[in-house]
Write a protein that holds these residues in place. Sequence first.
Motif, mmCIF file in Angstrom:
data_model
loop_
_atom_site.group_PDB
_atom_site.id
_atom_site.type_symbol
_atom_site.label_atom_id
_atom_site.label_comp_id
_atom_site.label_asym_id
_atom_site.label_seq_id
_atom_site.Cartn_x
_atom_site.Cartn_y
_atom_site.Cartn_z
ATOM 1 N N VAL A 1 0.878 -1.169 0.000
ATOM 2 C CA VAL A 1 0.000 0.000 0.000
ATOM 3 C C VAL A 1 0.916 1.220 0.000
ATOM 4 O O VAL A 1 1.192 1.827 1.047
ATOM 5 N N GLY A 2 1.423 1.563 -1.175
ATOM 6 C CA GLY A 2 2.407 2.628 -1.269
ATOM 7 C C GLY A 2 3.567 2.359 -0.337
ATOM 8 O O GLY A 2 4.038 1.215 -0.217
ATOM 9 N N ASP A 3 4.023 3.416 0.349
ATOM 10 C CA ASP A 3 5.092 3.225 1.331
ATOM 11 C C ASP A 3 4.529 3.023 2.736
ATOM 12 O O ASP A 3 5.279 2.954 3.713
ATOM 13 N N LEU A 4 3.191 2.919 2.831
ATOM 14 C CA LEU A 4 2.553 2.794 4.144
ATOM 15 C C LEU A 4 2.827 1.446 4.792
ATOM 16 O O LEU A 4 2.965 1.335 6.004
ATOM 17 N N GLY A 5 2.855 0.383 3.974
ATOM 18 C CA GLY A 5 3.059 -0.947 4.505
ATOM 19 C C GLY A 5 2.552 -1.996 3.541
ATOM 20 O O GLY A 5 2.275 -1.711 2.366
ATOM 21 N N VAL A 6 2.433 -3.212 4.037
ATOM 22 C CA VAL A 6 1.956 -4.341 3.247
ATOM 23 C C VAL A 6 0.719 -4.910 3.935
ATOM 24 O O VAL A 6 0.730 -5.165 5.147
ATOM 25 N N ALA A 7 -0.356 -5.102 3.163
ATOM 26 C CA ALA A 7 -1.617 -5.603 3.697
ATOM 27 C C ALA A 7 -1.926 -6.964 3.116
ATOM 28 O O ALA A 7 -1.470 -7.328 2.028
ATOM 29 N N ALA A 8 -2.722 -7.741 3.832
ATOM 30 C CA ALA A 8 -3.230 -9.021 3.346
ATOM 31 C C ALA A 8 -4.533 -9.297 4.070
ATOM 32 O O ALA A 8 -4.854 -8.654 5.085
ATOM 33 N N LEU A 9 -5.290 -10.247 3.555
ATOM 34 C CA LEU A 9 -6.570 -10.625 4.151
ATOM 35 C C LEU A 9 -6.590 -12.138 4.271
ATOM 36 O O LEU A 9 -6.197 -12.852 3.336
ATOM 37 N N ALA A 10 -7.047 -12.630 5.428
ATOM 38 C CA ALA A 10 -7.039 -14.062 5.684
ATOM 39 C C ALA A 10 -8.312 -14.470 6.418
ATOM 40 O O ALA A 10 -9.085 -13.618 6.882
ATOM 41 N N THR A 11 -8.522 -15.777 6.498
ATOM 42 C CA THR A 11 -9.604 -16.301 7.322
ATOM 43 C C THR A 11 -9.045 -17.382 8.235
ATOM 44 O O THR A 11 -8.039 -18.029 7.920
ATOM 45 N N ASP A 12 -9.708 -17.579 9.357
ATOM 46 C CA ASP A 12 -9.345 -18.676 10.243
ATOM 47 C C ASP A 12 -10.038 -19.960 9.765
ATOM 48 O O ASP A 12 -10.745 -19.942 8.750
ATOM 49 N N PRO A 13 -9.855 -21.088 10.448
ATOM 50 C CA PRO A 13 -10.448 -22.338 9.972
ATOM 51 C C PRO A 13 -11.973 -22.316 9.863
ATOM 52 O O PRO A 13 -12.547 -23.096 9.101
ATOM 53 N N GLU A 14 -12.644 -21.431 10.599
ATOM 54 C CA GLU A 14 -14.103 -21.338 10.522
ATOM 55 C C GLU A 14 -14.590 -20.283 9.537
ATOM 56 O O GLU A 14 -15.795 -20.127 9.341
ATOM 57 N N GLY A 15 -13.663 -19.533 8.948
ATOM 58 C CA GLY A 15 -14.051 -18.539 7.950
ATOM 59 C C GLY A 15 -14.120 -17.120 8.443
ATOM 60 O O GLY A 15 -14.480 -16.224 7.675
ATOM 61 N N ALA A 16 -13.778 -16.855 9.710
ATOM 62 C CA ALA A 16 -13.763 -15.473 10.204
ATOM 63 C C ALA A 16 -12.639 -14.706 9.519
ATOM 64 O O ALA A 16 -11.493 -15.165 9.480
ATOM 65 N N VAL A 17 -12.967 -13.536 8.982
ATOM 66 C CA VAL A 17 -12.017 -12.749 8.190
ATOM 67 C C VAL A 17 -11.244 -11.782 9.083
ATOM 68 O O VAL A 17 -11.819 -11.135 9.967
ATOM 69 N N PHE A 18 -9.950 -11.658 8.822
ATOM 70 C CA PHE A 18 -9.140 -10.657 9.513
ATOM 71 C C PHE A 18 -8.032 -10.197 8.574
ATOM 72 O O PHE A 18 -7.693 -10.861 7.594
ATOM 73 N N GLY A 19 -7.489 -9.025 8.870
ATOM 74 C CA GLY A 19 -6.430 -8.458 8.060
ATOM 75 C C GLY A 19 -5.065 -8.661 8.687
ATOM 76 O O GLY A 19 -4.944 -8.916 9.895
ATOM 77 N N LEU A 20 -4.030 -8.543 7.867
ATOM 78 C CA LEU A 20 -2.643 -8.523 8.318
ATOM 79 C C LEU A 20 -2.043 -7.185 7.906
ATOM 80 O O LEU A 20 -2.341 -6.681 6.821
ATOM 81 N N TRP A 21 -1.205 -6.633 8.766
ATOM 82 C CA TRP A 21 -0.565 -5.369 8.424
ATOM 83 C C TRP A 21 0.909 -5.430 8.788
ATOM 84 O O TRP A 21 1.271 -5.587 9.958
#
Length: 240
Positions: free
Chosen positions: A101-121
């Motif tokens: 995300v520009g020079d702000l950082g690196v993002a990703a999106l994931a889910t746990d084994p049950e499908g709950a969504v969360f981000g990584l930064w």
Amino acid sequence: MVVEGEEVYGEGVPCWVDAQLADVEAGKRFYGELFGWSFEDAYGSSVWALLGGAHVASLAPKTDGRMPTVWTVSFATPDAEALGRRITATGGRVVMAPFPVGDLGVAALATDPEGAVFGLWQAGSHRGFGRRHEPGTFVWAQLYTRDTATANAFYGGLFHEALFGEGARPDFGRADVTDVFPAEMPPHFLAHFRVADLDGALGAVQRLGGRVQAPPFETSYGRVAVVTDNQGASFALLQR
């Protein structure tokens, strides 16, 4: 100019929240009135939400109308690629591979084994929250799950130091979905924002076009109510 968060967030600590909305201008009016936020342009079409000059959240336009209108909680990591591999190896899934995300950082999106969504930064110039735990800012993330044993094993394995290390203050917990929501509700993370007056904040939510999903209830971390904004994004209000 990006004002960096004063803290360096360890891996597994919630470090950011962002809302995906159909109408960012409507979101600015709603949250500006509710929390006293001001706004400035961020990256792309997104906007920073600020409180007292510090970054506390972001609002972004949905790129596809079929996407859910949601608040997403992101967890800090020094290496999003490596964490993504660990997520996959322990039964989760990376649904959006790490991207800059520009020079702000690196993002990703994931889910746990049950499908709950969360981000990584993975922080670059933007570390995360400039303020938290105060009225009008993020204070807690609650995972609502159907399988607490699996959730404990998954997140405990991923974020052991944040959860159990010396001086750990993870700012997130977990509960059974049916503690608050109907049984058909899918597992999910719920971002909590602190308020000084929960009843007054609930009145403001309704006046601004939102609604109360779950009226106030007591928890080990404070008095909570679950609401939606005027576009349907769910979040919680917490009075400590």
